[in-house]
Design a protein around this motif. Sequence first.
Motif, PDB file in Angstrom:
ATOM      1  N   CYS A 279      23.740  72.193   6.069  1.00 26.67           N
ATOM      2  CA  CYS A 279      24.859  72.155   5.126  1.00 26.67           C
ATOM      3  C   CYS A 279      25.746  73.398   5.291  1.00 26.67           C
ATOM      4  O   CYS A 279      26.976  73.295   5.249  1.00 26.67           O
ATOM      5  N   LEU A 280      25.128  74.545   5.474  1.00 22.64           N
ATOM      6  CA  LEU A 280      25.899  75.770   5.704  1.00 22.64           C
ATOM      7  C   LEU A 280      26.724  75.647   6.978  1.00 22.64           C
ATOM      8  O   LEU A 280      27.908  76.000   7.003  1.00 22.64           O
ATOM      9  N   TRP A 281      26.085  75.166   8.032  1.00 25.89           N
ATOM     10  CA  TRP A 281      26.757  75.041   9.319  1.00 25.89           C
ATOM     11  C   TRP A 281      27.962  74.095   9.232  1.00 25.89           C
ATOM     12  O   TRP A 281      29.011  74.347   9.809  1.00 25.89           O
ATOM     13  N   ASN A 282      27.803  73.018   8.465  1.00 25.15           N
ATOM     14  CA  ASN A 282      28.862  72.015   8.329  1.00 25.15           C
ATOM     15  C   ASN A 282      29.838  72.316   7.193  1.00 25.15           C
ATOM     16  O   ASN A 282      30.705  71.496   6.890  1.00 25.15           O
ATOM     17  N   ARG A 283      29.669  73.477   6.561  1.00 23.76           N
ATOM     18  CA  ARG A 283      30.506  73.891   5.417  1.00 23.76           C
ATOM     19  C   ARG A 283      30.499  72.842   4.295  1.00 23.76           C
ATOM     20  O   ARG A 283      31.512  72.588   3.654  1.00 23.76           O
ATOM     21  N   ASP A 284      29.341  72.255   4.089  1.00 24.36           N
ATOM     22  CA  ASP A 284      29.131  71.301   3.003  1.00 24.36           C
ATOM     23  C   ASP A 284      28.651  72.108   1.797  1.00 24.36           C
ATOM     24  O   ASP A 284      27.463  72.222   1.539  1.00 24.36           O
ATOM     25  N   TYR A 285      29.625  72.689   1.070  1.00 19.75           N
ATOM     26  CA  TYR A 285      29.312  73.633   0.002  1.00 19.75           C
ATOM     27  C   TYR A 285      28.422  73.019  -1.075  1.00 19.75           C
ATOM     28  O   TYR A 285      27.432  73.608  -1.477  1.00 19.75           O
ATOM     29  N   ALA A 286      28.782  71.838  -1.546  1.00 20.34           N
ATOM     30  CA  ALA A 286      27.984  71.180  -2.578  1.00 20.34           C
ATOM     31  C   ALA A 286      26.612  70.787  -2.023  1.00 20.34           C
ATOM     32  O   ALA A 286      25.609  70.836  -2.732  1.00 20.34           O
ATOM     33  N   GLY A 287      26.569  70.417  -0.749  1.00 22.41           N
ATOM     34  CA  GLY A 287      25.322  70.020  -0.117  1.00 22.41           C
ATOM     35  C   GLY A 287      24.297  71.138  -0.066  1.00 22.41           C
ATOM     36  O   GLY A 287      23.086  70.887  -0.107  1.00 22.41           O
ATOM     37  N   VAL A 288      24.768  72.389   0.038  1.00 19.57           N
ATOM     38  CA  VAL A 288      23.856  73.536   0.055  1.00 19.57           C
ATOM     39  C   VAL A 288      23.031  73.548  -1.227  1.00 19.57           C
ATOM     40  O   VAL A 288      21.808  73.681  -1.209  1.00 19.57           O
TER      41      VAL A 288
ATOM     42  N   VAL B  87      36.296  74.547  -8.333  1.00 21.42           N
ATOM     43  CA  VAL B  87      35.373  75.676  -8.465  1.00 21.42           C
ATOM     44  C   VAL B  87      33.953  75.151  -8.679  1.00 21.42           C
ATOM     45  O   VAL B  87      33.006  75.629  -8.063  1.00 21.42           O
ATOM     46  N   ALA B  88      33.817  74.152  -9.526  1.00 18.63           N
ATOM     47  CA  ALA B  88      32.503  73.561  -9.788  1.00 18.63           C
ATOM     48  C   ALA B  88      31.899  73.007  -8.497  1.00 18.63           C
ATOM     49  O   ALA B  88      30.707  73.185  -8.223  1.00 18.63           O
ATOM     50  N   HIS B  89      32.728  72.351  -7.698  1.00 18.15           N
ATOM     51  CA  HIS B  89      32.267  71.791  -6.423  1.00 18.15           C
ATOM     52  C   HIS B  89      31.768  72.887  -5.485  1.00 18.15           C
ATOM     53  O   HIS B  89      30.671  72.805  -4.937  1.00 18.15           O
ATOM     54  N   PHE B  90      32.587  73.921  -5.297  1.00 17.25           N
ATOM     55  CA  PHE B  90      32.238  74.995  -4.368  1.00 17.25           C
ATOM     56  C   PHE B  90      31.048  75.827  -4.850  1.00 17.25           C
ATOM     57  O   PHE B  90      30.292  76.357  -4.043  1.00 17.25           O
ATOM     58  N   MET B  91      30.901  75.927  -6.168  1.00 13.34           N
ATOM     59  CA  MET B  91      29.858  76.784  -6.729  1.00 13.34           C
ATOM     60  C   MET B  91      28.573  76.024  -7.071  1.00 13.34           C
ATOM     61  O   MET B  91      27.603  76.626  -7.489  1.00 13.34           O
ATOM     62  N   GLY B  92      28.582  74.708  -6.913  1.00  7.59           N
ATOM     63  CA  GLY B  92      27.388  73.927  -7.197  1.00  7.59           C
ATOM     64  C   GLY B  92      26.987  73.959  -8.652  1.00  7.59           C
ATOM     65  O   GLY B  92      25.804  74.038  -8.980  1.00  7.59           O
ATOM     66  N   MET B  93      27.983  73.905  -9.531  1.00  9.00           N
ATOM     67  CA  MET B  93      27.748  74.003 -10.969  1.00  9.00           C
ATOM     68  C   MET B  93      28.449  72.862 -11.691  1.00  9.00           C
ATOM     69  O   MET B  93      29.312  72.205 -11.117  1.00  9.00           O
ATOM     70  N   SER B  94      28.105  72.713 -12.948  1.00 10.34           N
ATOM     71  CA  SER B  94      28.882  71.811 -13.791  1.00 10.34           C
ATOM     72  C   SER B  94      30.240  72.469 -14.043  1.00 10.34           C
ATOM     73  O   SER B  94      30.390  73.687 -13.844  1.00 10.34           O
ATOM     74  N   GLU B  95      31.211  71.682 -14.482  1.00 12.96           N
ATOM     75  CA  GLU B  95      32.542  72.256 -14.737  1.00 12.96           C
ATOM     76  C   GLU B  95      32.474  73.305 -15.844  1.00 12.96           C
ATOM     77  O   GLU B  95      33.149  74.329 -15.771  1.00 12.96           O
ATOM     78  N   GLU B  96      31.627  73.061 -16.843  1.00 14.46           N
ATOM     79  CA  GLU B  96      31.502  74.021 -17.941  1.00 14.46           C
ATOM     80  C   GLU B  96      30.909  75.340 -17.432  1.00 14.46           C
ATOM     81  O   GLU B  96      31.410  76.422 -17.742  1.00 14.46           O
ATOM     82  N   ASP B  97      29.851  75.258 -16.619  1.00 20.02           N
ATOM     83  CA  ASP B  97      29.234  76.463 -16.075  1.00 20.02           C
ATOM     84  C   ASP B  97      30.177  77.200 -15.127  1.00 20.02           C
ATOM     85  O   ASP B  97      30.241  78.430 -15.127  1.00 20.02           O
ATOM     86  N   ALA B  98      30.920  76.435 -14.324  1.00 21.70           N
ATOM     87  CA  ALA B  98      31.881  77.050 -13.399  1.00 21.70           C
ATOM     88  C   ALA B  98      32.979  77.770 -14.166  1.00 21.70           C
ATOM     89  O   ALA B  98      33.390  78.876 -13.794  1.00 21.70           O
TER      90      ALA B  98
END
Length: 196
Positions: A84-93, A137-148
């Motif tokens: 996931c890191l290699w493919n820049r799949d941020y949410a996948g990480v 931001v939520a997508h890139f940070m792997g968080m809910s929108e509220e947490d992001a």
Amino acid sequence: MDVSPVQAALADKSYSAIAPLCDDLLLQAAAQGVATDDWPYAVHLLAHLYLNDLNSARFLWKSLPQAVKDARPELAAVWKIGQCLWNRDYAGVYTAAQGFEWGPELAEFVAAFLESYRKRIFQLLTSAYSTITVADVAHFMGMSEEDATNYAVGNDWSLDAATRMLTVRKTKTQTSQKLDASKLQRLTECVFHLEH
């Protein structure tokens, strides 16, 4: 093979020291012809990911025998994060890291990796954007929108609640110039000569 230095580094949470330590120990074992059946490959691979050293992680993965890859589900789970890191799949990480039941040896290390990765991504967002949607931001940070939103606002970004846009607050880098006594003396002499 003695892997106690690696276990000690894990216990001390000296995560940034683990990859070079593992590399050295594995090279020593190879030079001495020692069997590496009990080698902590998952820890070794995660240590490279922790340092954001994807090339070393890929090299380690490619050098492993297929039988080792097949026999160790935790190792395969760490490699999934690497892919996931290699493919820049941020949410996948985040999905890969949180979607596996880690053993006690790796659970805290994976959590530390995610925290470090989240900080790195936040810094990238800070440098790349002036405004960004909460959803992104939520997508890139792997968080809910509220947490992001809470994370971003907690780091001095501002939220426009109507548009659900975050305004990035760029951190100002301060540069301090050091002026030694000899430079100050020359500057004083120069000013003195200009005045006379």
